[in-house]
Design a protein around this motif. Structure first.
Motif, PDB file in Angstrom:
ATOM      1  N   ASP A  64       2.251 -15.419 -24.763  1.00 27.25           N
ATOM      2  CA  ASP A  64       3.568 -15.434 -25.831  1.00 27.25           C
ATOM      3  C   ASP A  64       2.724 -15.095 -27.146  1.00 27.25           C
ATOM      4  OD1 ASP A  64       5.062 -16.308 -27.656  1.00 27.25           O
ATOM      5  OD2 ASP A  64       5.156 -18.318 -27.323  1.00 27.25           O
ATOM      6  N   PHE A  65       3.364 -13.831 -27.631  1.00 31.77           N
ATOM      7  CA  PHE A  65       2.563 -13.500 -28.844  1.00 31.77           C
ATOM      8  C   PHE A  65       3.886 -13.506 -30.051  1.00 31.77           C
ATOM      9  CE2 PHE A  65       0.152 -11.133 -25.862  1.00 31.77           C
ATOM     10  CZ  PHE A  65      -1.177 -11.068 -26.275  1.00 31.77           C
ATOM     11  N   GLY A  66       4.522 -14.498 -29.862  1.00 32.83           N
ATOM     12  CA  GLY A  66       5.741 -14.850 -30.738  1.00 32.83           C
ATOM     13  C   GLY A  66       6.744 -13.855 -30.549  1.00 32.83           C
ATOM     14  N   THR A  67       7.866 -14.149 -31.410  1.00 27.59           N
ATOM     15  CA  THR A  67       9.321 -13.548 -31.367  1.00 27.59           C
ATOM     16  C   THR A  67       9.607 -12.857 -32.486  1.00 27.59           C
ATOM     17  OG1 THR A  67       9.949 -15.557 -30.108  1.00 27.59           O
ATOM     18  CG2 THR A  67      11.680 -14.082 -31.062  1.00 27.59           C
ATOM     19  N   THR A  68      10.314 -11.528 -32.257  1.00 28.70           N
ATOM     20  CA  THR A  68      10.899 -10.789 -33.317  1.00 28.70           C
ATOM     21  C   THR A  68      12.189 -10.910 -33.551  1.00 28.70           C
ATOM     22  OG1 THR A  68      11.041  -8.622 -34.276  1.00 28.70           O
ATOM     23  CG2 THR A  68      11.164  -8.626 -31.944  1.00 28.70           C
ATOM     24  N   THR A  69      12.856 -10.943 -34.806  1.00 30.20           N
ATOM     25  CA  THR A  69      14.160 -11.077 -34.801  1.00 30.20           C
ATOM     26  C   THR A  69      14.982  -9.879 -35.400  1.00 30.20           C
ATOM     27  OG1 THR A  69      13.802 -11.771 -36.836  1.00 30.20           O
ATOM     28  CG2 THR A  69      14.154 -13.607 -35.037  1.00 30.20           C
ATOM     29  N   LEU A  70      14.126  -8.724 -35.350  1.00 28.31           N
ATOM     30  CA  LEU A  70      14.453  -7.565 -36.143  1.00 28.31           C
ATOM     31  C   LEU A  70      15.418  -6.482 -35.606  1.00 28.31           C
ATOM     32  CD1 LEU A  70      10.786  -6.737 -37.709  1.00 28.31           C
ATOM     33  CD2 LEU A  70      12.783  -7.978 -38.692  1.00 28.31           C
TER      34      LEU A  70
END
Length: 492
Positions: free
Chosen positions: A221-227
């Motif tokens: 899990d390297f985080g989440t993008t919302t872009l």
């Protein structure tokens, strides 16, 4: 969620490829970005060019395929390795252009540490050599050279990362500062045996530990993008050569792949135990899954496809890269022109950062075709250098089959020449987007929509096997000419 978005951030361009639930590419977008050469031997990228190109290709491939964020189960990132960025923790802005893996500006720094007797200890921990290629001395140069940088680093205002880390930081809008084990292993700052940053080497190079990213598995899990119109988790990361090794399904010890892009990089899977090279190869991490590291021997060639770009852009004897093979096929077989493409020094197994390129064997009849052939042959000769070094370290026999990928692998002339030079079979897969596929598989496997290692390996399919057609005596004579040319270039 039936798709995976792979970001393939390379040395000269950024690409985004969407893969479906069967790991088939359904859309691709690509954008080149400028290269900067401020001094001889210096190579830089503007990190904003990299970032804007990545945003552009991701949005373009989603738009052209009609795939929305809620259909994407995860993002996989693969990247040019060793390229170094230091940026402001608050603004996300880099303090200097990215210093590219090809850059040689820290050769003097490396020489000083070698003369001080530091290389054996560095190699024992990192598996690498004291060479400008790696990130560690690049970070030192930035902190020592950019005004105020060291004080800002000590004040914990700056962060360091290879390109994957920089993209993760930007994609997560500053929430995640992380990398994976394969990229960490290329920094000259990472202990590949313990799987942790080396406080000893960081102290040696004056790199504060607080600059460094968290190191994770390749599938994590390297985080989440919302872009991109919705929440998409980043689930896979690997340096480009390791991603290609994964994409080629080289999961068993003794399996070998070679990628022909800007440079050429051959990796040999050595399993759970690292092999210390006696032939100046690198010991590195092939991949890390579920906390378990798999190691590899790696040979790094700095100039491969870049030499074809040289034919196109500097000499202007071809208009497009695919013409190189057609032109080489027209060369006079009785001429023996040899190119040593040491435009940014020589990599493995020579490691001569100050060596420069040279052409040998020219006659009045030497022309475009002979130079094109010499350019393509130089890539085969450099691969044979690595092949012999790996045989010496690993004990691989002549039955080893090489799996190839990268842009130059599409050239039948080049791949046949490679097989002739090695005297061994060369296998080209159906799926040649192996680097992006490796990153996609990591993310898709983590997301639960792609198979495990064994299942993935079963999907590997052969496009064509190239068998040697050249006589041994002719092969060896050509390679001897190459060896003489390299020695002459290094002595110049």
């Amino acid at each position: 969620m039936t798709h995976i978005l792979a970001i393939d951030q390379g040395t000269t361009s950024s690409r985004a490829i969407l893969f479906d639930a069967q790991m088939r590419p359904v859309g691709t977008a690509q954008q080149e970005f400028p290269q900067h050469f401020p001094q001889e031997g210096w190579v830089e990228h503007d990190p904003e060019d990299i970032w804007s190109s990545v945003l552009h290709v991701c949005r373009e491939v989603m738009e052209t395929t009609g795939v929305s964020a809620d259909q994407i189960a995860g993002i996989g990132i693969t990247n040019q390795r060793e390229t170094t960025v230091v940026w402001d923790k608050q603004t996300g802005k880099a303090i200097h252009n990215a210093i590219v893996w090809q850059d040689r500006r820290t050769a003097d720094i490396c020489a000083r540490y070698k003369q001080a007797g530091c290389e054996d200890d560095v190699t024992a921990q990192t598996g690498l050599l004291l060479d400008p290629y790696f990130s560690g001395t690049k970070v030192k140069w930035l902190l020592d050279t950019v005004s105020g940088a060291r004080a800002r680093a000590e004040a914990r205002d700056l962060l360091f990362g290879t390109i994957d880390s920089f993209l993760i930081w930007r994609l997560t809008e500053g929430r995640v500062h992380a990398t994976d084990a394969t990229n960490a292993a290329r920094t000259l700052l990472f202990d590949i045996h313990s799987g942790t940053w080396s406080a000893e080497i960081c102290d040696l190079l004056d790199v504060p530990l607080n600059l460094l990213p968290e190191v994770k598995d390749c599938a994590a899990d390297f985080g989440t993008t919302t872009l991109f119109g919705g929440d998409i988790p980043i689930l896979g990361v690997a340096g480009d050569q390791q991603a290609a090794t994964i994409g080629q399904a080289c999961f068993q010890p003794g399996m070998m792949k070679s990628t022909y892009g800007t440079g050429c990089f051959a990796l040999l899977n050595t399993g759970a135990q690292p092999v210390q090279s006696k032939n100046r190869l690198l010991t590195t991490i092939a991949y890390q899954l579920d906390g378990r590291r798999t190691y590899a021997l790696e040979g790094s060639i700095f100039i491969a496809g870049a030499a074809v770009q040289w034919l196109r852009d500097a000499l202007q004897i071809i208009d497009a890269a695919p013409q190189s093979g057609e032109l080489a096929a027209l060369a006079d077989p009785n001429q023996h022109v040899v190119l040593v493409p040491a435009f940014t020094g020589l990599g493995a197994p020579y490691w001569k950062p100050d060596c420069r390129g040279a052409l040998f064997g020219l006659t009045r009849n030497s022309g475009r075709a002979e130079i094109a052939r010499a350019t393509l042959e130089s890539i085969a000769f450099q691969t044979r250098d690595l092949w012999h070094a790996m045989q010496g370290d690993w004990g691989a026999d002549a039955d080893v089959i090489l799996r190839v990928d990268g842009g130059m692998a599409a050239s039948d002339w080049t791949m046949q020449g490679l097989s002739n030079c090695l005297g061994a079979p060369v296998d080209r897969p159906v799926m040649q987007e192996t680097t992006a596929l490796g990153a996609a598989w990591l993310a898709g496997m983590k997301a639960g929509i792609y198979p495990d290692q064994a299942g993935f390996a079963e999907t590997w399919a052969l496009d064509r096997r190239f068998e040697p057609t050249q006589e041994q005596a002719e092969r060896d004579a050509a390679y001897e000419r190459w060896q003489r040319a390299v020695q002459a270039a290094m002595a110049f």
